[in-house]
Design an enzyme around this catalytic site. Sequence first.
Site, PDB file in Angstrom:
ATOM      1  N   GLU A 217       0.600  -1.095  -0.443  1.00  0.00           N
ATOM      2  CA  GLU A 217      -0.174  -0.238   0.129  1.00  0.00           C
ATOM      3  C   GLU A 217       0.668   1.258  -0.037  1.00  0.00           C
ATOM      4  OE1 GLU A 217      -0.774  -2.313   1.764  1.00  0.00           O
ATOM      5  OE2 GLU A 217      -2.365  -3.437   1.936  1.00  0.00           O
ATOM      6  N   GLY A 271       5.459  -2.684  14.512  1.00  0.00           N
ATOM      7  CA  GLY A 271       4.982  -1.537  13.857  1.00  0.00           C
ATOM      8  C   GLY A 271       4.436  -0.431  15.016  1.00  0.00           C
ATOM      9  N   ARG A 272       3.507  -1.448  15.527  1.00  0.00           N
ATOM     10  CA  ARG A 272       1.944  -0.714  16.188  1.00  0.00           C
ATOM     11  C   ARG A 272       2.500   0.034  17.602  1.00  0.00           C
ATOM     12  NH1 ARG A 272       1.971  -6.473  15.798  1.00  0.00           N
ATOM     13  NH2 ARG A 272       2.444  -7.787  17.401  1.00  0.00           N
ATOM     14  N   GLU A 357      -3.632  -7.276  16.817  1.00  0.00           N
ATOM     15  CA  GLU A 357      -2.827  -7.577  15.981  1.00  0.00           C
ATOM     16  C   GLU A 357      -0.840  -8.074  17.456  1.00  0.00           C
ATOM     17  OE1 GLU A 357      -1.585  -6.064  11.938  1.00  0.00           O
ATOM     18  OE2 GLU A 357       0.195  -4.967  13.645  1.00  0.00           O
ATOM     19  N   HIS A 388     -26.160   7.252  19.774  1.00  0.00           N
ATOM     20  CA  HIS A 388     -27.032   7.374  18.676  1.00  0.00           C
ATOM     21  C   HIS A 388     -26.914   6.028  17.532  1.00  0.00           C
ATOM     22  CE1 HIS A 388     -29.143  10.836  20.304  1.00  0.00           C
ATOM     23  NE2 HIS A 388     -27.444  11.170  20.790  1.00  0.00           N
ATOM     24  N   LYS A 516      -1.286 -11.712   2.464  1.00  0.00           N
ATOM     25  CA  LYS A 516      -0.982 -10.629   1.829  1.00  0.00           C
ATOM     26  C   LYS A 516      -0.151 -11.298   0.715  1.00  0.00           C
ATOM     27  CE  LYS A 516       0.909  -8.084   5.208  1.00  0.00           C
ATOM     28  NZ  LYS A 516       2.684  -7.629   5.849  1.00  0.00           N
TER      29      LYS A 516
END
Length: 554
Positions: A217, A271-272, A357, A388, A516
Site C-alpha cells: 500500500e 510497527g504498532r 494484532e 445514537h 498478503k
Amino acid sequence: MHRSPIDRSRLEDALGALRAHAGRRDAPRVDALFRADPERFARFSVAFDDLLYDFSKQPVDGETLRLLVELARAAGLEAKREAFFAGEPINHTEGRAALHMALRDLSAAPAFAAGEAVEGVVATERARLLDFAEAVRAGAVRAANGARFTDVVNFGIGGSDLGPAMAARALSPYVDARLRLHFVANVDGADFADTMKGVALETTLFVVCSKTFTTLETMTNAASARARVAGALGEAAVADHFCAVSTRADRAEAFGLRPDRVFGFWDWVGGRYSIWSAIGLSLAIGIGRAHFEDFLRGGADVDAHFRSAPLERNIPALMGLIGVLNRNVHGRAAHAVIPYDQRLARFPAYLQQLEMESNGKSVDHEGRRAALDTCPVVWGEPGTNGQHAFFQLLHQGTEIVPVDFLVAARPTAADEKHHQLLFANCLAQAQALMQGRGRAEVERQLAASGLSPQQIAALAPHKVFDGDRPSSLLLYASLTPRTLGRLIALYEHKVFVQGVIWDVNSFDQWGVELGKELAVKLAPIVADPAAPLDGLDGSTAGLIAAARARRREA
Ligand code: F6P
C-alpha cells in the site's frame, strides 16, 4: 533461555479460584456493591497525577482483586515485565526485543535491546528528527520552488499510519495553523486521489513511513506521488518533496531520497508501537519539538508507573486484569472503547491494531494451542455519536460488551457548555449500563403515563434494561500531548499484561502474512482479463469472473 515457560497448572489453579469466586451465580450486582460499600469508588479507582482510572463499575470486590493479582503472579507478570524492560528478546518468534519504552525516555538512561546498548542511537535519531521537524516548521526546509511547505502527506499503513494519524487528530489544537497534515493509508486509489485533490503539490512534503519499506500500500501510494512530483515539478524536485522513515535506509535511498531525509528506527520497535519513533515525524512537524517531547514524557510517565506501582494500584496491570476477568471468567468476546472526546475519534482504530494484532493469537509460547481465550474484538466510536447508533446493543443486546469510557474534565480549545453536556452524557451512559431499569420501575412509569394494564404488559419487557453491564472510565484533566502519551502507553502495557496471562507473543503478527501472499498471487490474475482461473477455488474464480463481466459491461 530468556523466558521461563508458564506454569500452566499454577495458572489453572489461580484461574479456577477466580472463576469460583467472581463467576459464582449469586455474586451481587455492582449497584448493590455500591450500596453496601460507601468507599467503593475510592477502593476501586486509581489516580495517577491528573489521570483517574475508575473500575468501580466492574464486577470486582476485594477478593476478586486479590485473585486477579494472584493470577498475574501465577503467570509470572512481574518477572516478565522486568525482562521486557531489560530488552530481552521476548519476541521469541522473531528473536527480537520489544523496547519501544527506550524511545520515550528523554533521560537517555542506559537501554539494551537484546544486549545491545541503544540509548545513544535513539537520542541521535530523535535529535535529527526533531531538528528536521523544526526546520520544516520554521521554513528553513522549503519546497523546490523556495516556498514554505503548507501540507504534509503521510504515506503509511497499520502502525506507520494509525499512530501519527490518530495523534495528529487528537492534538489538532497544538498543530501549527500554517500546516495541514494528511494521512493516506489505503491502496485504494480513492484515498490517494481524494487527498491529492486537497493539496497544492508545489508546497507539499511527502513522508513515506514504512518499517520494512516494502509494504504494498505504502509503496504504491509513494510511487504514485513520486511520479506526480517528477511529472509536475521535475525529477530534481523529488529530493526536496520527499522524506522517509524506515528501518531500511538502503531501500528508502534506492527510492531516490537524500540520506539526510531518511530517518531510522530499529527492528526492536514493533510497527504498532512505533509512534514514539521517527514514525511520529508528521506529528512532530505538526506539533513541534516541545509538544512532541511532552508526548514522549507522557509515555515515560506510564513506564515508570507500570514498573514500580504495586499490582493492586497499577493502572495498566488493572486494565489488563479486568479485561481478563471479563474475557476468561465472564466470557465477554468484545470490548468497546468509547472516547467522549471527538479528537480521539481514531483512538479505537489505533487500539484495534494495538490489541488485536498483538494478542489476537491462538498459540502459546511453547507452540501449543493457547489454554485461554485471547483478545476480544476491540471496537468503538466517539460518544455521544455512538449513543445514537450502537448503544442500543450495549444496553439491551444479548451480547454483554464491557466498555472503556474516556473523557476529559476540561475541553481543549472547545466550548465549555458543549463539554458539560458531553461529560454528563458520558457519566449517564456508564450509570445506565450499571443500574439498568427494572420491570417494576418500567411498569410504574408506564402506569403514570396513563397506559392500561394490557398495554403495560405488552410494552414493559421492551423497556427493561437489565443493567449490571461493566464499564471502566479514564478521566483526565484535558487532552494534552502528555495525556495522549499516557493514554497510549497505558493501553500498550495493558496489552503486555494480557499477553503474559494468555501466554501469547504480543509482538509478532504472523496472522497478517497469508492474505498478503495470496494477494501477490492474485494481483496478476486480476490485472489480466484473459488470465486462466483454473486452479483457483470456486468462490474466488467465480468472483473474478463476475468482476470481469461487470468491467466489460462498464
Ligand atoms: O501487515 C501488518 C503490518 O506489518 C503491521 O504490523 C505494520 O504496522 C504495517 O503492516 C505496516 O508495515 P510497514 O511499516 O513495514 O510498512
